[in-house]
Design a protein around this motif. Structure first.
Motif, short mmCIF file in Angstrom:
data_model
loop_
_atom_site.label_atom_id
_atom_site.label_comp_id
_atom_site.label_asym_id
_atom_site.label_seq_id
_atom_site.Cartn_x
_atom_site.Cartn_y
_atom_site.Cartn_z
N ALA A 50 0.84 -1.20 0.00
CA ALA A 50 0.00 0.00 0.00
C ALA A 50 0.88 1.25 0.00
O ALA A 50 0.51 2.28 -0.53
CB ALA A 50 -0.93 -0.01 1.21
N LEU A 51 2.06 1.17 0.60
CA LEU A 51 3.00 2.29 0.67
C LEU A 51 4.39 1.72 0.79
O LEU A 51 4.64 0.87 1.65
CB LEU A 51 2.67 3.17 1.88
CG LEU A 51 3.53 4.42 2.09
CD1 LEU A 51 3.21 5.46 1.03
CD2 LEU A 51 3.28 5.01 3.47
N GLY A 76 10.07 5.39 1.64
CA GLY A 76 10.05 6.84 1.58
C GLY A 76 9.19 7.53 2.62
O GLY A 76 9.16 8.75 2.68
N ASP A 77 8.48 6.79 3.45
CA ASP A 77 7.78 7.42 4.58
C ASP A 77 8.35 6.82 5.85
O ASP A 77 9.34 6.09 5.82
CB ASP A 77 6.26 7.22 4.48
CG ASP A 77 5.50 8.41 5.06
OD1 ASP A 77 5.58 8.62 6.28
OD2 ASP A 77 4.85 9.13 4.29
N ASP A 78 7.78 7.14 7.00
CA ASP A 78 8.31 6.57 8.24
C ASP A 78 8.10 5.07 8.30
O ASP A 78 8.91 4.34 8.86
CB ASP A 78 7.64 7.25 9.45
CG ASP A 78 7.99 8.72 9.51
OD1 ASP A 78 9.12 9.03 9.93
OD2 ASP A 78 7.18 9.55 9.09
N CYS A 79 7.01 4.60 7.75
CA CYS A 79 6.71 3.17 7.72
C CYS A 79 6.28 2.78 6.31
O CYS A 79 5.82 3.61 5.54
CB CYS A 79 5.55 2.84 8.66
SG CYS A 79 5.92 3.10 10.41
N ALA A 80 6.44 1.50 6.01
CA ALA A 80 5.77 0.93 4.86
C ALA A 80 4.44 0.39 5.34
O ALA A 80 4.27 0.07 6.52
CB ALA A 80 6.60 -0.20 4.27
N LEU A 81 3.47 0.31 4.45
CA LEU A 81 2.17 -0.24 4.81
C LEU A 81 1.89 -1.48 3.96
O LEU A 81 1.99 -1.44 2.73
CB LEU A 81 1.07 0.80 4.59
CG LEU A 81 1.16 2.05 5.47
CD1 LEU A 81 0.12 3.07 5.06
CD2 LEU A 81 1.01 1.69 6.95
N LEU A 82 1.57 -2.57 4.61
CA LEU A 82 1.23 -3.81 3.92
C LEU A 82 -0.21 -4.17 4.24
O LEU A 82 -0.69 -3.94 5.35
CB LEU A 82 2.13 -4.96 4.41
CG LEU A 82 3.63 -4.79 4.23
CD1 LEU A 82 4.37 -5.97 4.86
CD2 LEU A 82 3.97 -4.70 2.75
N GLN A 83 -0.87 -4.75 3.28
CA GLN A 83 -2.27 -5.12 3.47
C GLN A 83 -2.40 -6.62 3.19
O GLN A 83 -2.60 -7.03 2.06
CB GLN A 83 -3.15 -4.33 2.50
CG GLN A 83 -4.63 -4.62 2.64
CD GLN A 83 -5.31 -3.65 3.57
OE1 GLN A 83 -5.28 -2.45 3.36
NE2 GLN A 83 -5.92 -4.18 4.62
N THR A 120 12.33 -5.64 3.98
CA THR A 120 13.03 -4.40 4.33
C THR A 120 14.53 -4.70 4.40
O THR A 120 14.94 -5.82 4.64
CB THR A 120 12.59 -3.83 5.69
OG1 THR A 120 12.90 -4.78 6.71
CG2 THR A 120 11.10 -3.53 5.71
N LEU A 121 15.32 -3.66 4.19
CA LEU A 121 16.77 -3.79 4.16
C LEU A 121 17.40 -2.80 5.13
O LEU A 121 17.14 -1.60 5.04
CB LEU A 121 17.28 -3.50 2.74
CG LEU A 121 18.79 -3.34 2.56
CD1 LEU A 121 19.50 -4.68 2.77
CD2 LEU A 121 19.12 -2.78 1.18
N GLY A 160 11.06 -0.86 2.60
CA GLY A 160 11.60 0.07 3.57
C GLY A 160 13.00 -0.31 3.92
O GLY A 160 13.49 -1.37 3.53
N GLY A 161 13.66 0.59 4.64
CA GLY A 161 15.01 0.24 5.02
C GLY A 161 15.72 1.36 5.72
O GLY A 161 15.15 2.40 6.03
N ASP A 162 16.97 1.11 5.97
CA ASP A 162 17.81 2.05 6.68
C ASP A 162 19.23 1.80 6.18
O ASP A 162 19.65 0.66 6.06
CB ASP A 162 17.72 1.76 8.19
CG ASP A 162 18.34 2.87 9.03
OD1 ASP A 162 18.53 3.98 8.51
OD2 ASP A 162 18.62 2.61 10.21
#
Lengths: 321, 321
Positions: free
Chosen positions: B23-24, B27-34, B86-87, B119-121
């Protein structure tokens, strides 16, 4: 037993607990999570490296706290309710003097948010802490960076913006702090409070949100780019601790604008929702301060206490710069 | 540009892609999974440290592949369909010579499984790769370590058990391999194939499953403890590559029993499901071999080619032993 403690024993002794809300917790190839119907799963990951994200002088209990706190802060910025987390831990040796208090700090904060460790990996190597955190948020209600609108008020949580950076400057020997100031700012650096309750209370109120980890200017920049807007910040409005107020203006500005590691929420909301913002903050038990305004005109402007306005570069702390 | 490439630019250039099923995404604070209704989310995390989990000589493209492959292998062992990952990447400097091929290997394998980086860091530090992978599995259908029953047949996938360890022994200078053997075993070590399709095909067929990462004896031990059973392994039945067959018996045994890093599936199924197991393997395009039997009597026994049976210690590779 220190050198002979194995990876599996280490996990058992320090990190394994019975599964609570997770369908399956630590101890199989995967953990299993069951999000409630209609909920989206929010996921965030952070990697903390010794010497880069924390000093070797940090007490292990505080390090355990902070490693999870910075991840919970990302969930807070999305308005997601924490569910669970995984831990990937590399450490030079299986030292009980480290692992006991580290686990206490980590799992203590987890308990306060009623979340559980559902999986992980431990290995020998340089001290590195990777946490991935999971939360849930009703589909379509997550707070994003991209929702700020011209005319919105910019708010920040907390009363001590820049204190974590001030503590770092003191550790680096660039500034000398009185004992109480040193303790207070050190707590800000080592024991940040993730604003989870505030993030939840801001769903449907804030138009955008981000947590302050890269420094105010850098994080404002992320919101402005994602939202396609500009902003003007009132420097005199930034919440300032007594310890930071005692420093000279240049240092104060560096700590508050470029600081990083604040883990406060920066968010936008239309001016007519100011009372709702205040009510959300009160319900969450944290102060919030209006610090500026979203503009249609791109760019970031800083208004000094005397009313002068200047363009700022919106570049924050960068791990490779 | 190398030294001046920033963290955000690095993510943009090498790792950011448009969100697909998430879903996202990045690039934001969290990724969104559905997750789909009725599905459980399977989560696994692995941390790879240079010098411990991979050699500095590994080509970056293969390292990118392997870092994701070992995580997909955990999903395979649960019978979960991969969704996203995520990485968390710590690396000494933002080196395009490393990052380009590393991202190619990582995202190439991701594309082959139709999953995306959400997502990642990234941070400066010792070369460390933390991946958390997400999959989905219908509620209650995950393959667990705890389901093995007395009388079940034990199976292993693949045709080259122990080859990854043989390659490591060659790198360490403890054995010399002919050119072709060296290339083949090096591929086994650096380019493992996660048995995702097999894991999916074994849902409802296998009673337990685990992926072989700690070495056969250690991983069998995990299953036996979780299931409260014992087992007898037929050493002569272990699938052996031509390269390993050319080695002496002691080395062969060490590679196959204690090796680690195989990333094959070890699973149990009742004998009457042997045809279903074979059908699953054929559908997944990978060979499977019956290598022993689950016993009611606790403990792990090894049957030699001449029929003698001896007790084995079920202790595998341990990162802190």
């Amino acid at each position: 037993m220190i050198g002979a403690m194995g990876e599996f024993e280490l996990i058992d002794r320090y990190f394994r607990r019975p599964a609570q809300r997770a369908a399956l917790g630590v101890g199989d190839d995967c953990a299993l999570l069951q999000p409630a119907p209609g909920m989206q799963l929010a996921v965030s990951t952070d990697l903390l490296v010794e010497g880069r994200h924390f000093l070797s002088t940090v007490p292990p209990q505080r390090l355990g706290h902070k490693a999870l706190a910075v991840n919970l802060s990302d969930l807070a910025a999305c308005g997601a309710a924490p569910l669970a987390f995984t831990l990937a831990l590399s450490l030079p040796r299986a030292d009980p003097e480290f692992l006991g208090p580290f686990a206490d700090g980590l799992l203590g904060l987890a308990d306060r948010h009623a979340i559980e460790l559902v999986g992980g990996d431990t290995t020998a190597g340089p001290l590195t802490i990777g946490i991935t955190v999971f939360g849930e948020v009703p589909a379509g209600q997550a707070l994003l960076r991209s929702g700020a609108c011209a005319g919105d008020t910019l708010w920040v949580s907390g009363a001590a913006l820049g204190d974590a950076r001030l503590a770092l400057e003191a550790w680096r020997g660039r500034v000398t702090l009185a004992g109480d100031d040193f303790d207070a700012t050190r707590r800000a650096m080592e024991l940040p409070t993730p604003r989870v309750a505030l993030g939840l209370a801001l769903r449907g109120v804030a138009t955008s949100a981000i947590d302050l980890s890269d420094g105010l200017l850098g994080d404002v920049g992320h919101v402005l780019r994602a939202s396609g807007v500009g902003a003007t910040l009132d420097l005199a409005a930034l919440p300032t601790s007594a310890a930071l107020a005692r420093q000279d203006a240049a240092l104060r500005r560096r700590c508050q604008l470029d600081g990083g590691d604040d883990y406060e929420l920066l968010f936008s909301a239309p001016p007519q929702r100011a009372l709702a913002v205040q009510a959300a903050a009160q319900a969450a038990g944290v102060g919030v301060t209006p610090i500026g305004r979203i503009d249609a005109e791109p760019g970031l402007r800083l208004r000094e206490a005397d009313g002068r306005v200047a363009e700022a570069s919106a570049r924050g702390y960068d791990h490779f710069a």
